[in-house]
Design an enzyme around this catalytic site. Structure first.
Site, PDB file in Angstrom:
ATOM      1  N   GLU A   1      49.778  25.322  42.482  1.00  0.00           N
ATOM      2  CA  GLU A   1      48.904  26.285  43.166  1.00  0.00           C
ATOM      3  C   GLU A   1      48.216  27.177  42.136  1.00  0.00           C
ATOM      4  O   GLU A   1      48.750  27.413  41.054  1.00  0.00           O
ATOM      5  CB  GLU A   1      49.741  27.185  44.090  1.00  0.00           C
ATOM      6  CG  GLU A   1      49.920  26.658  45.495  1.00  0.00           C
ATOM      7  CD  GLU A   1      48.658  26.794  46.355  1.00  0.00           C
ATOM      8  OE1 GLU A   1      47.546  26.886  45.814  1.00  0.00           O
ATOM      9  OE2 GLU A   1      48.814  26.806  47.583  1.00  0.00           O
ATOM     10  N   ASP A   2      47.058  27.702  42.513  1.00  0.00           N
ATOM     11  CA  ASP A   2      46.418  28.709  41.671  1.00  0.00           C
ATOM     12  C   ASP A   2      47.057  30.075  41.894  1.00  0.00           C
ATOM     13  O   ASP A   2      47.252  30.838  40.957  1.00  0.00           O
ATOM     14  CB  ASP A   2      44.902  28.774  41.926  1.00  0.00           C
ATOM     15  CG  ASP A   2      44.565  28.939  43.405  1.00  0.00           C
ATOM     16  OD1 ASP A   2      45.417  28.604  44.261  1.00  0.00           O
ATOM     17  OD2 ASP A   2      43.466  29.402  43.706  1.00  0.00           O
TER      18      ASP A   2
ATOM     19  N   ASP B   1      50.300  34.192  47.423  1.00  0.00           N
ATOM     20  CA  ASP B   1      49.974  35.523  47.937  1.00  0.00           C
ATOM     21  C   ASP B   1      51.023  35.886  48.999  1.00  0.00           C
ATOM     22  O   ASP B   1      52.112  36.340  48.657  1.00  0.00           O
ATOM     23  CB  ASP B   1      48.544  35.409  48.500  1.00  0.00           C
ATOM     24  CG  ASP B   1      47.930  36.728  48.900  1.00  0.00           C
ATOM     25  OD1 ASP B   1      48.543  37.770  48.679  1.00  0.00           O
ATOM     26  OD2 ASP B   1      46.810  36.718  49.441  1.00  0.00           O
TER      27      ASP B   1
HETATM   28  C1  PRP Z   1      44.621  30.176  48.441  1.00  0.00           C
HETATM   29  C2  PRP Z   1      45.556  29.607  47.384  1.00  0.00           C
HETATM   30  C3  PRP Z   1      46.758  29.201  48.174  1.00  0.00           C
HETATM   31  C4  PRP Z   1      46.787  30.204  49.297  1.00  0.00           C
HETATM   32  C5  PRP Z   1      47.756  31.268  48.962  1.00  0.00           C
HETATM   33  O1  PRP Z   1      43.898  29.148  49.003  1.00  0.00           O
HETATM   34  O2  PRP Z   1      44.981  28.525  46.705  1.00  0.00           O
HETATM   35  O3  PRP Z   1      46.660  27.895  48.670  1.00  0.00           O
HETATM   36  O4  PRP Z   1      45.482  30.784  49.398  1.00  0.00           O
HETATM   37  O5  PRP Z   1      47.797  32.223  49.976  1.00  0.00           O
HETATM   38  P1  PRP Z   1      49.118  32.548  50.792  1.00  0.00           P
HETATM   39  O6  PRP Z   1      50.245  32.660  49.818  1.00  0.00           O
HETATM   40  O7  PRP Z   1      48.785  33.868  51.448  1.00  0.00           O
HETATM   41  O8  PRP Z   1      49.330  31.474  51.813  1.00  0.00           O
HETATM   42  P2  PRP Z   1      42.603  29.395  49.911  1.00  0.00           P
HETATM   43  O9  PRP Z   1      43.009  29.353  51.365  1.00  0.00           O
HETATM   44  O10 PRP Z   1      41.890  30.628  49.452  1.00  0.00           O
HETATM   45  O11 PRP Z   1      41.745  28.084  49.640  1.00  0.00           O
HETATM   46  P3  PRP Z   1      41.124  27.546  48.234  1.00  0.00           P
HETATM   47  O12 PRP Z   1      42.283  27.111  47.373  1.00  0.00           O
HETATM   48  O13 PRP Z   1      40.269  26.388  48.643  1.00  0.00           O
HETATM   49  O14 PRP Z   1      40.335  28.672  47.605  1.00  0.00           O
END
Ligand code: PRP
Length: 183
Positions: free
Chosen positions: A98-99, A102
């Site tokens: 994951e990037d 959160d």
């Molecule tokens: C982001 C990130 C994780 C998730 C984390 O993805 O890449 O997958 O949110 O958030 P959380 O811990 O609150 O669940 P996003 O939905 O922004 O999509 P993306 O990776 O395409 O930008």
């Protein structure tokens, strides 16, 4: 520096050093095994591309895309799979990449979902972690940087699909996202 950003949080050099460190640790931990790296689209793509090139054990990679169901879904933790893996994972060692973690809801769903498919092990590697935002407890085995609750973009992370291509991680200026979504 991008004009929409107020400051650089992590430079290219800091990120690349950390990526090498994480890859070395992963390579040591999986020294006698083959790894299946599962990247979560789209944010993880840049990190995954750099990470796998520094991992020295035999490695395959695949991708999943997930989306939460509307506005209330973040707190319910209900996630919809938009793109599933192209292969079965039974008997494999899985490393979810994951990037950012959160609330932890996406990751928690993914770990539970992948566990039902019979892998030997599942671990998680994230470049960024915002522990102050966590809503569910989820194990993160490889963690690049713990950060404060800033709105961050770059190195794969977006705001409205923009800024993913910035080579470093920056704090977005508040006037860009006033009333907008989280990074
Ligand atoms: C982001 C990130 C994780 C998730 C984390 O993805 O890449 O997958 O949110 O958030 P959380 O811990 O609150 O669940 P996003 O939905 O922004 O999509 P993306 O990776 O395409 O930008």
């Amino acid at each position: 520096m991008h004009p929409d950003c107020e400051r650089i949080l992590l430079t290219e050099e800091e990120i690349h050093l950390k990526v090498k460190e994480l890859a070395a640790q992963i390579s040591r931990d999986y020294s006698d095994r083959e790894l299946l790296v599962v990247g979560i689209l789209k944010g993880s793509v840049i990190f995954l591309a750099d990470l796998v090139r520094n991992i020295t054990v035999p490695t395959r990679f695949d991708f999943m895309a997930v989306s939460s169901y509307g506005a209330s879904s973040k707190s319910s933790g209900v996630v919809r799979i938009l793109k599933d893996l192209n292969q079965g994972i039974e008997g494999r060692h899985i490393l979810i990449v994951e990037d950012i973690v959160d609330t932890g809801l996406t990751l928690s769903y993914l770990v539970d979902n992948l566990k039902t498919r019979g892998p030997v092990s599942i671990k998680v590697c994230t470049l960024l972690d915002k522990p102050s935002r966590r809503m569910v407890d989820v194990a993160v085995h490889y963690n690049g940087f713990q950060i404060e609750d800033h709105f961050v973009v770059g190195y794969g992370l977006d705001y409205n699909e923009r800024y993913r291509n910035l080579p470093c991680i920056m704090v977005l200026s508040p006037n860009v996202y006033k009333g907008g979504k989280k990074a």
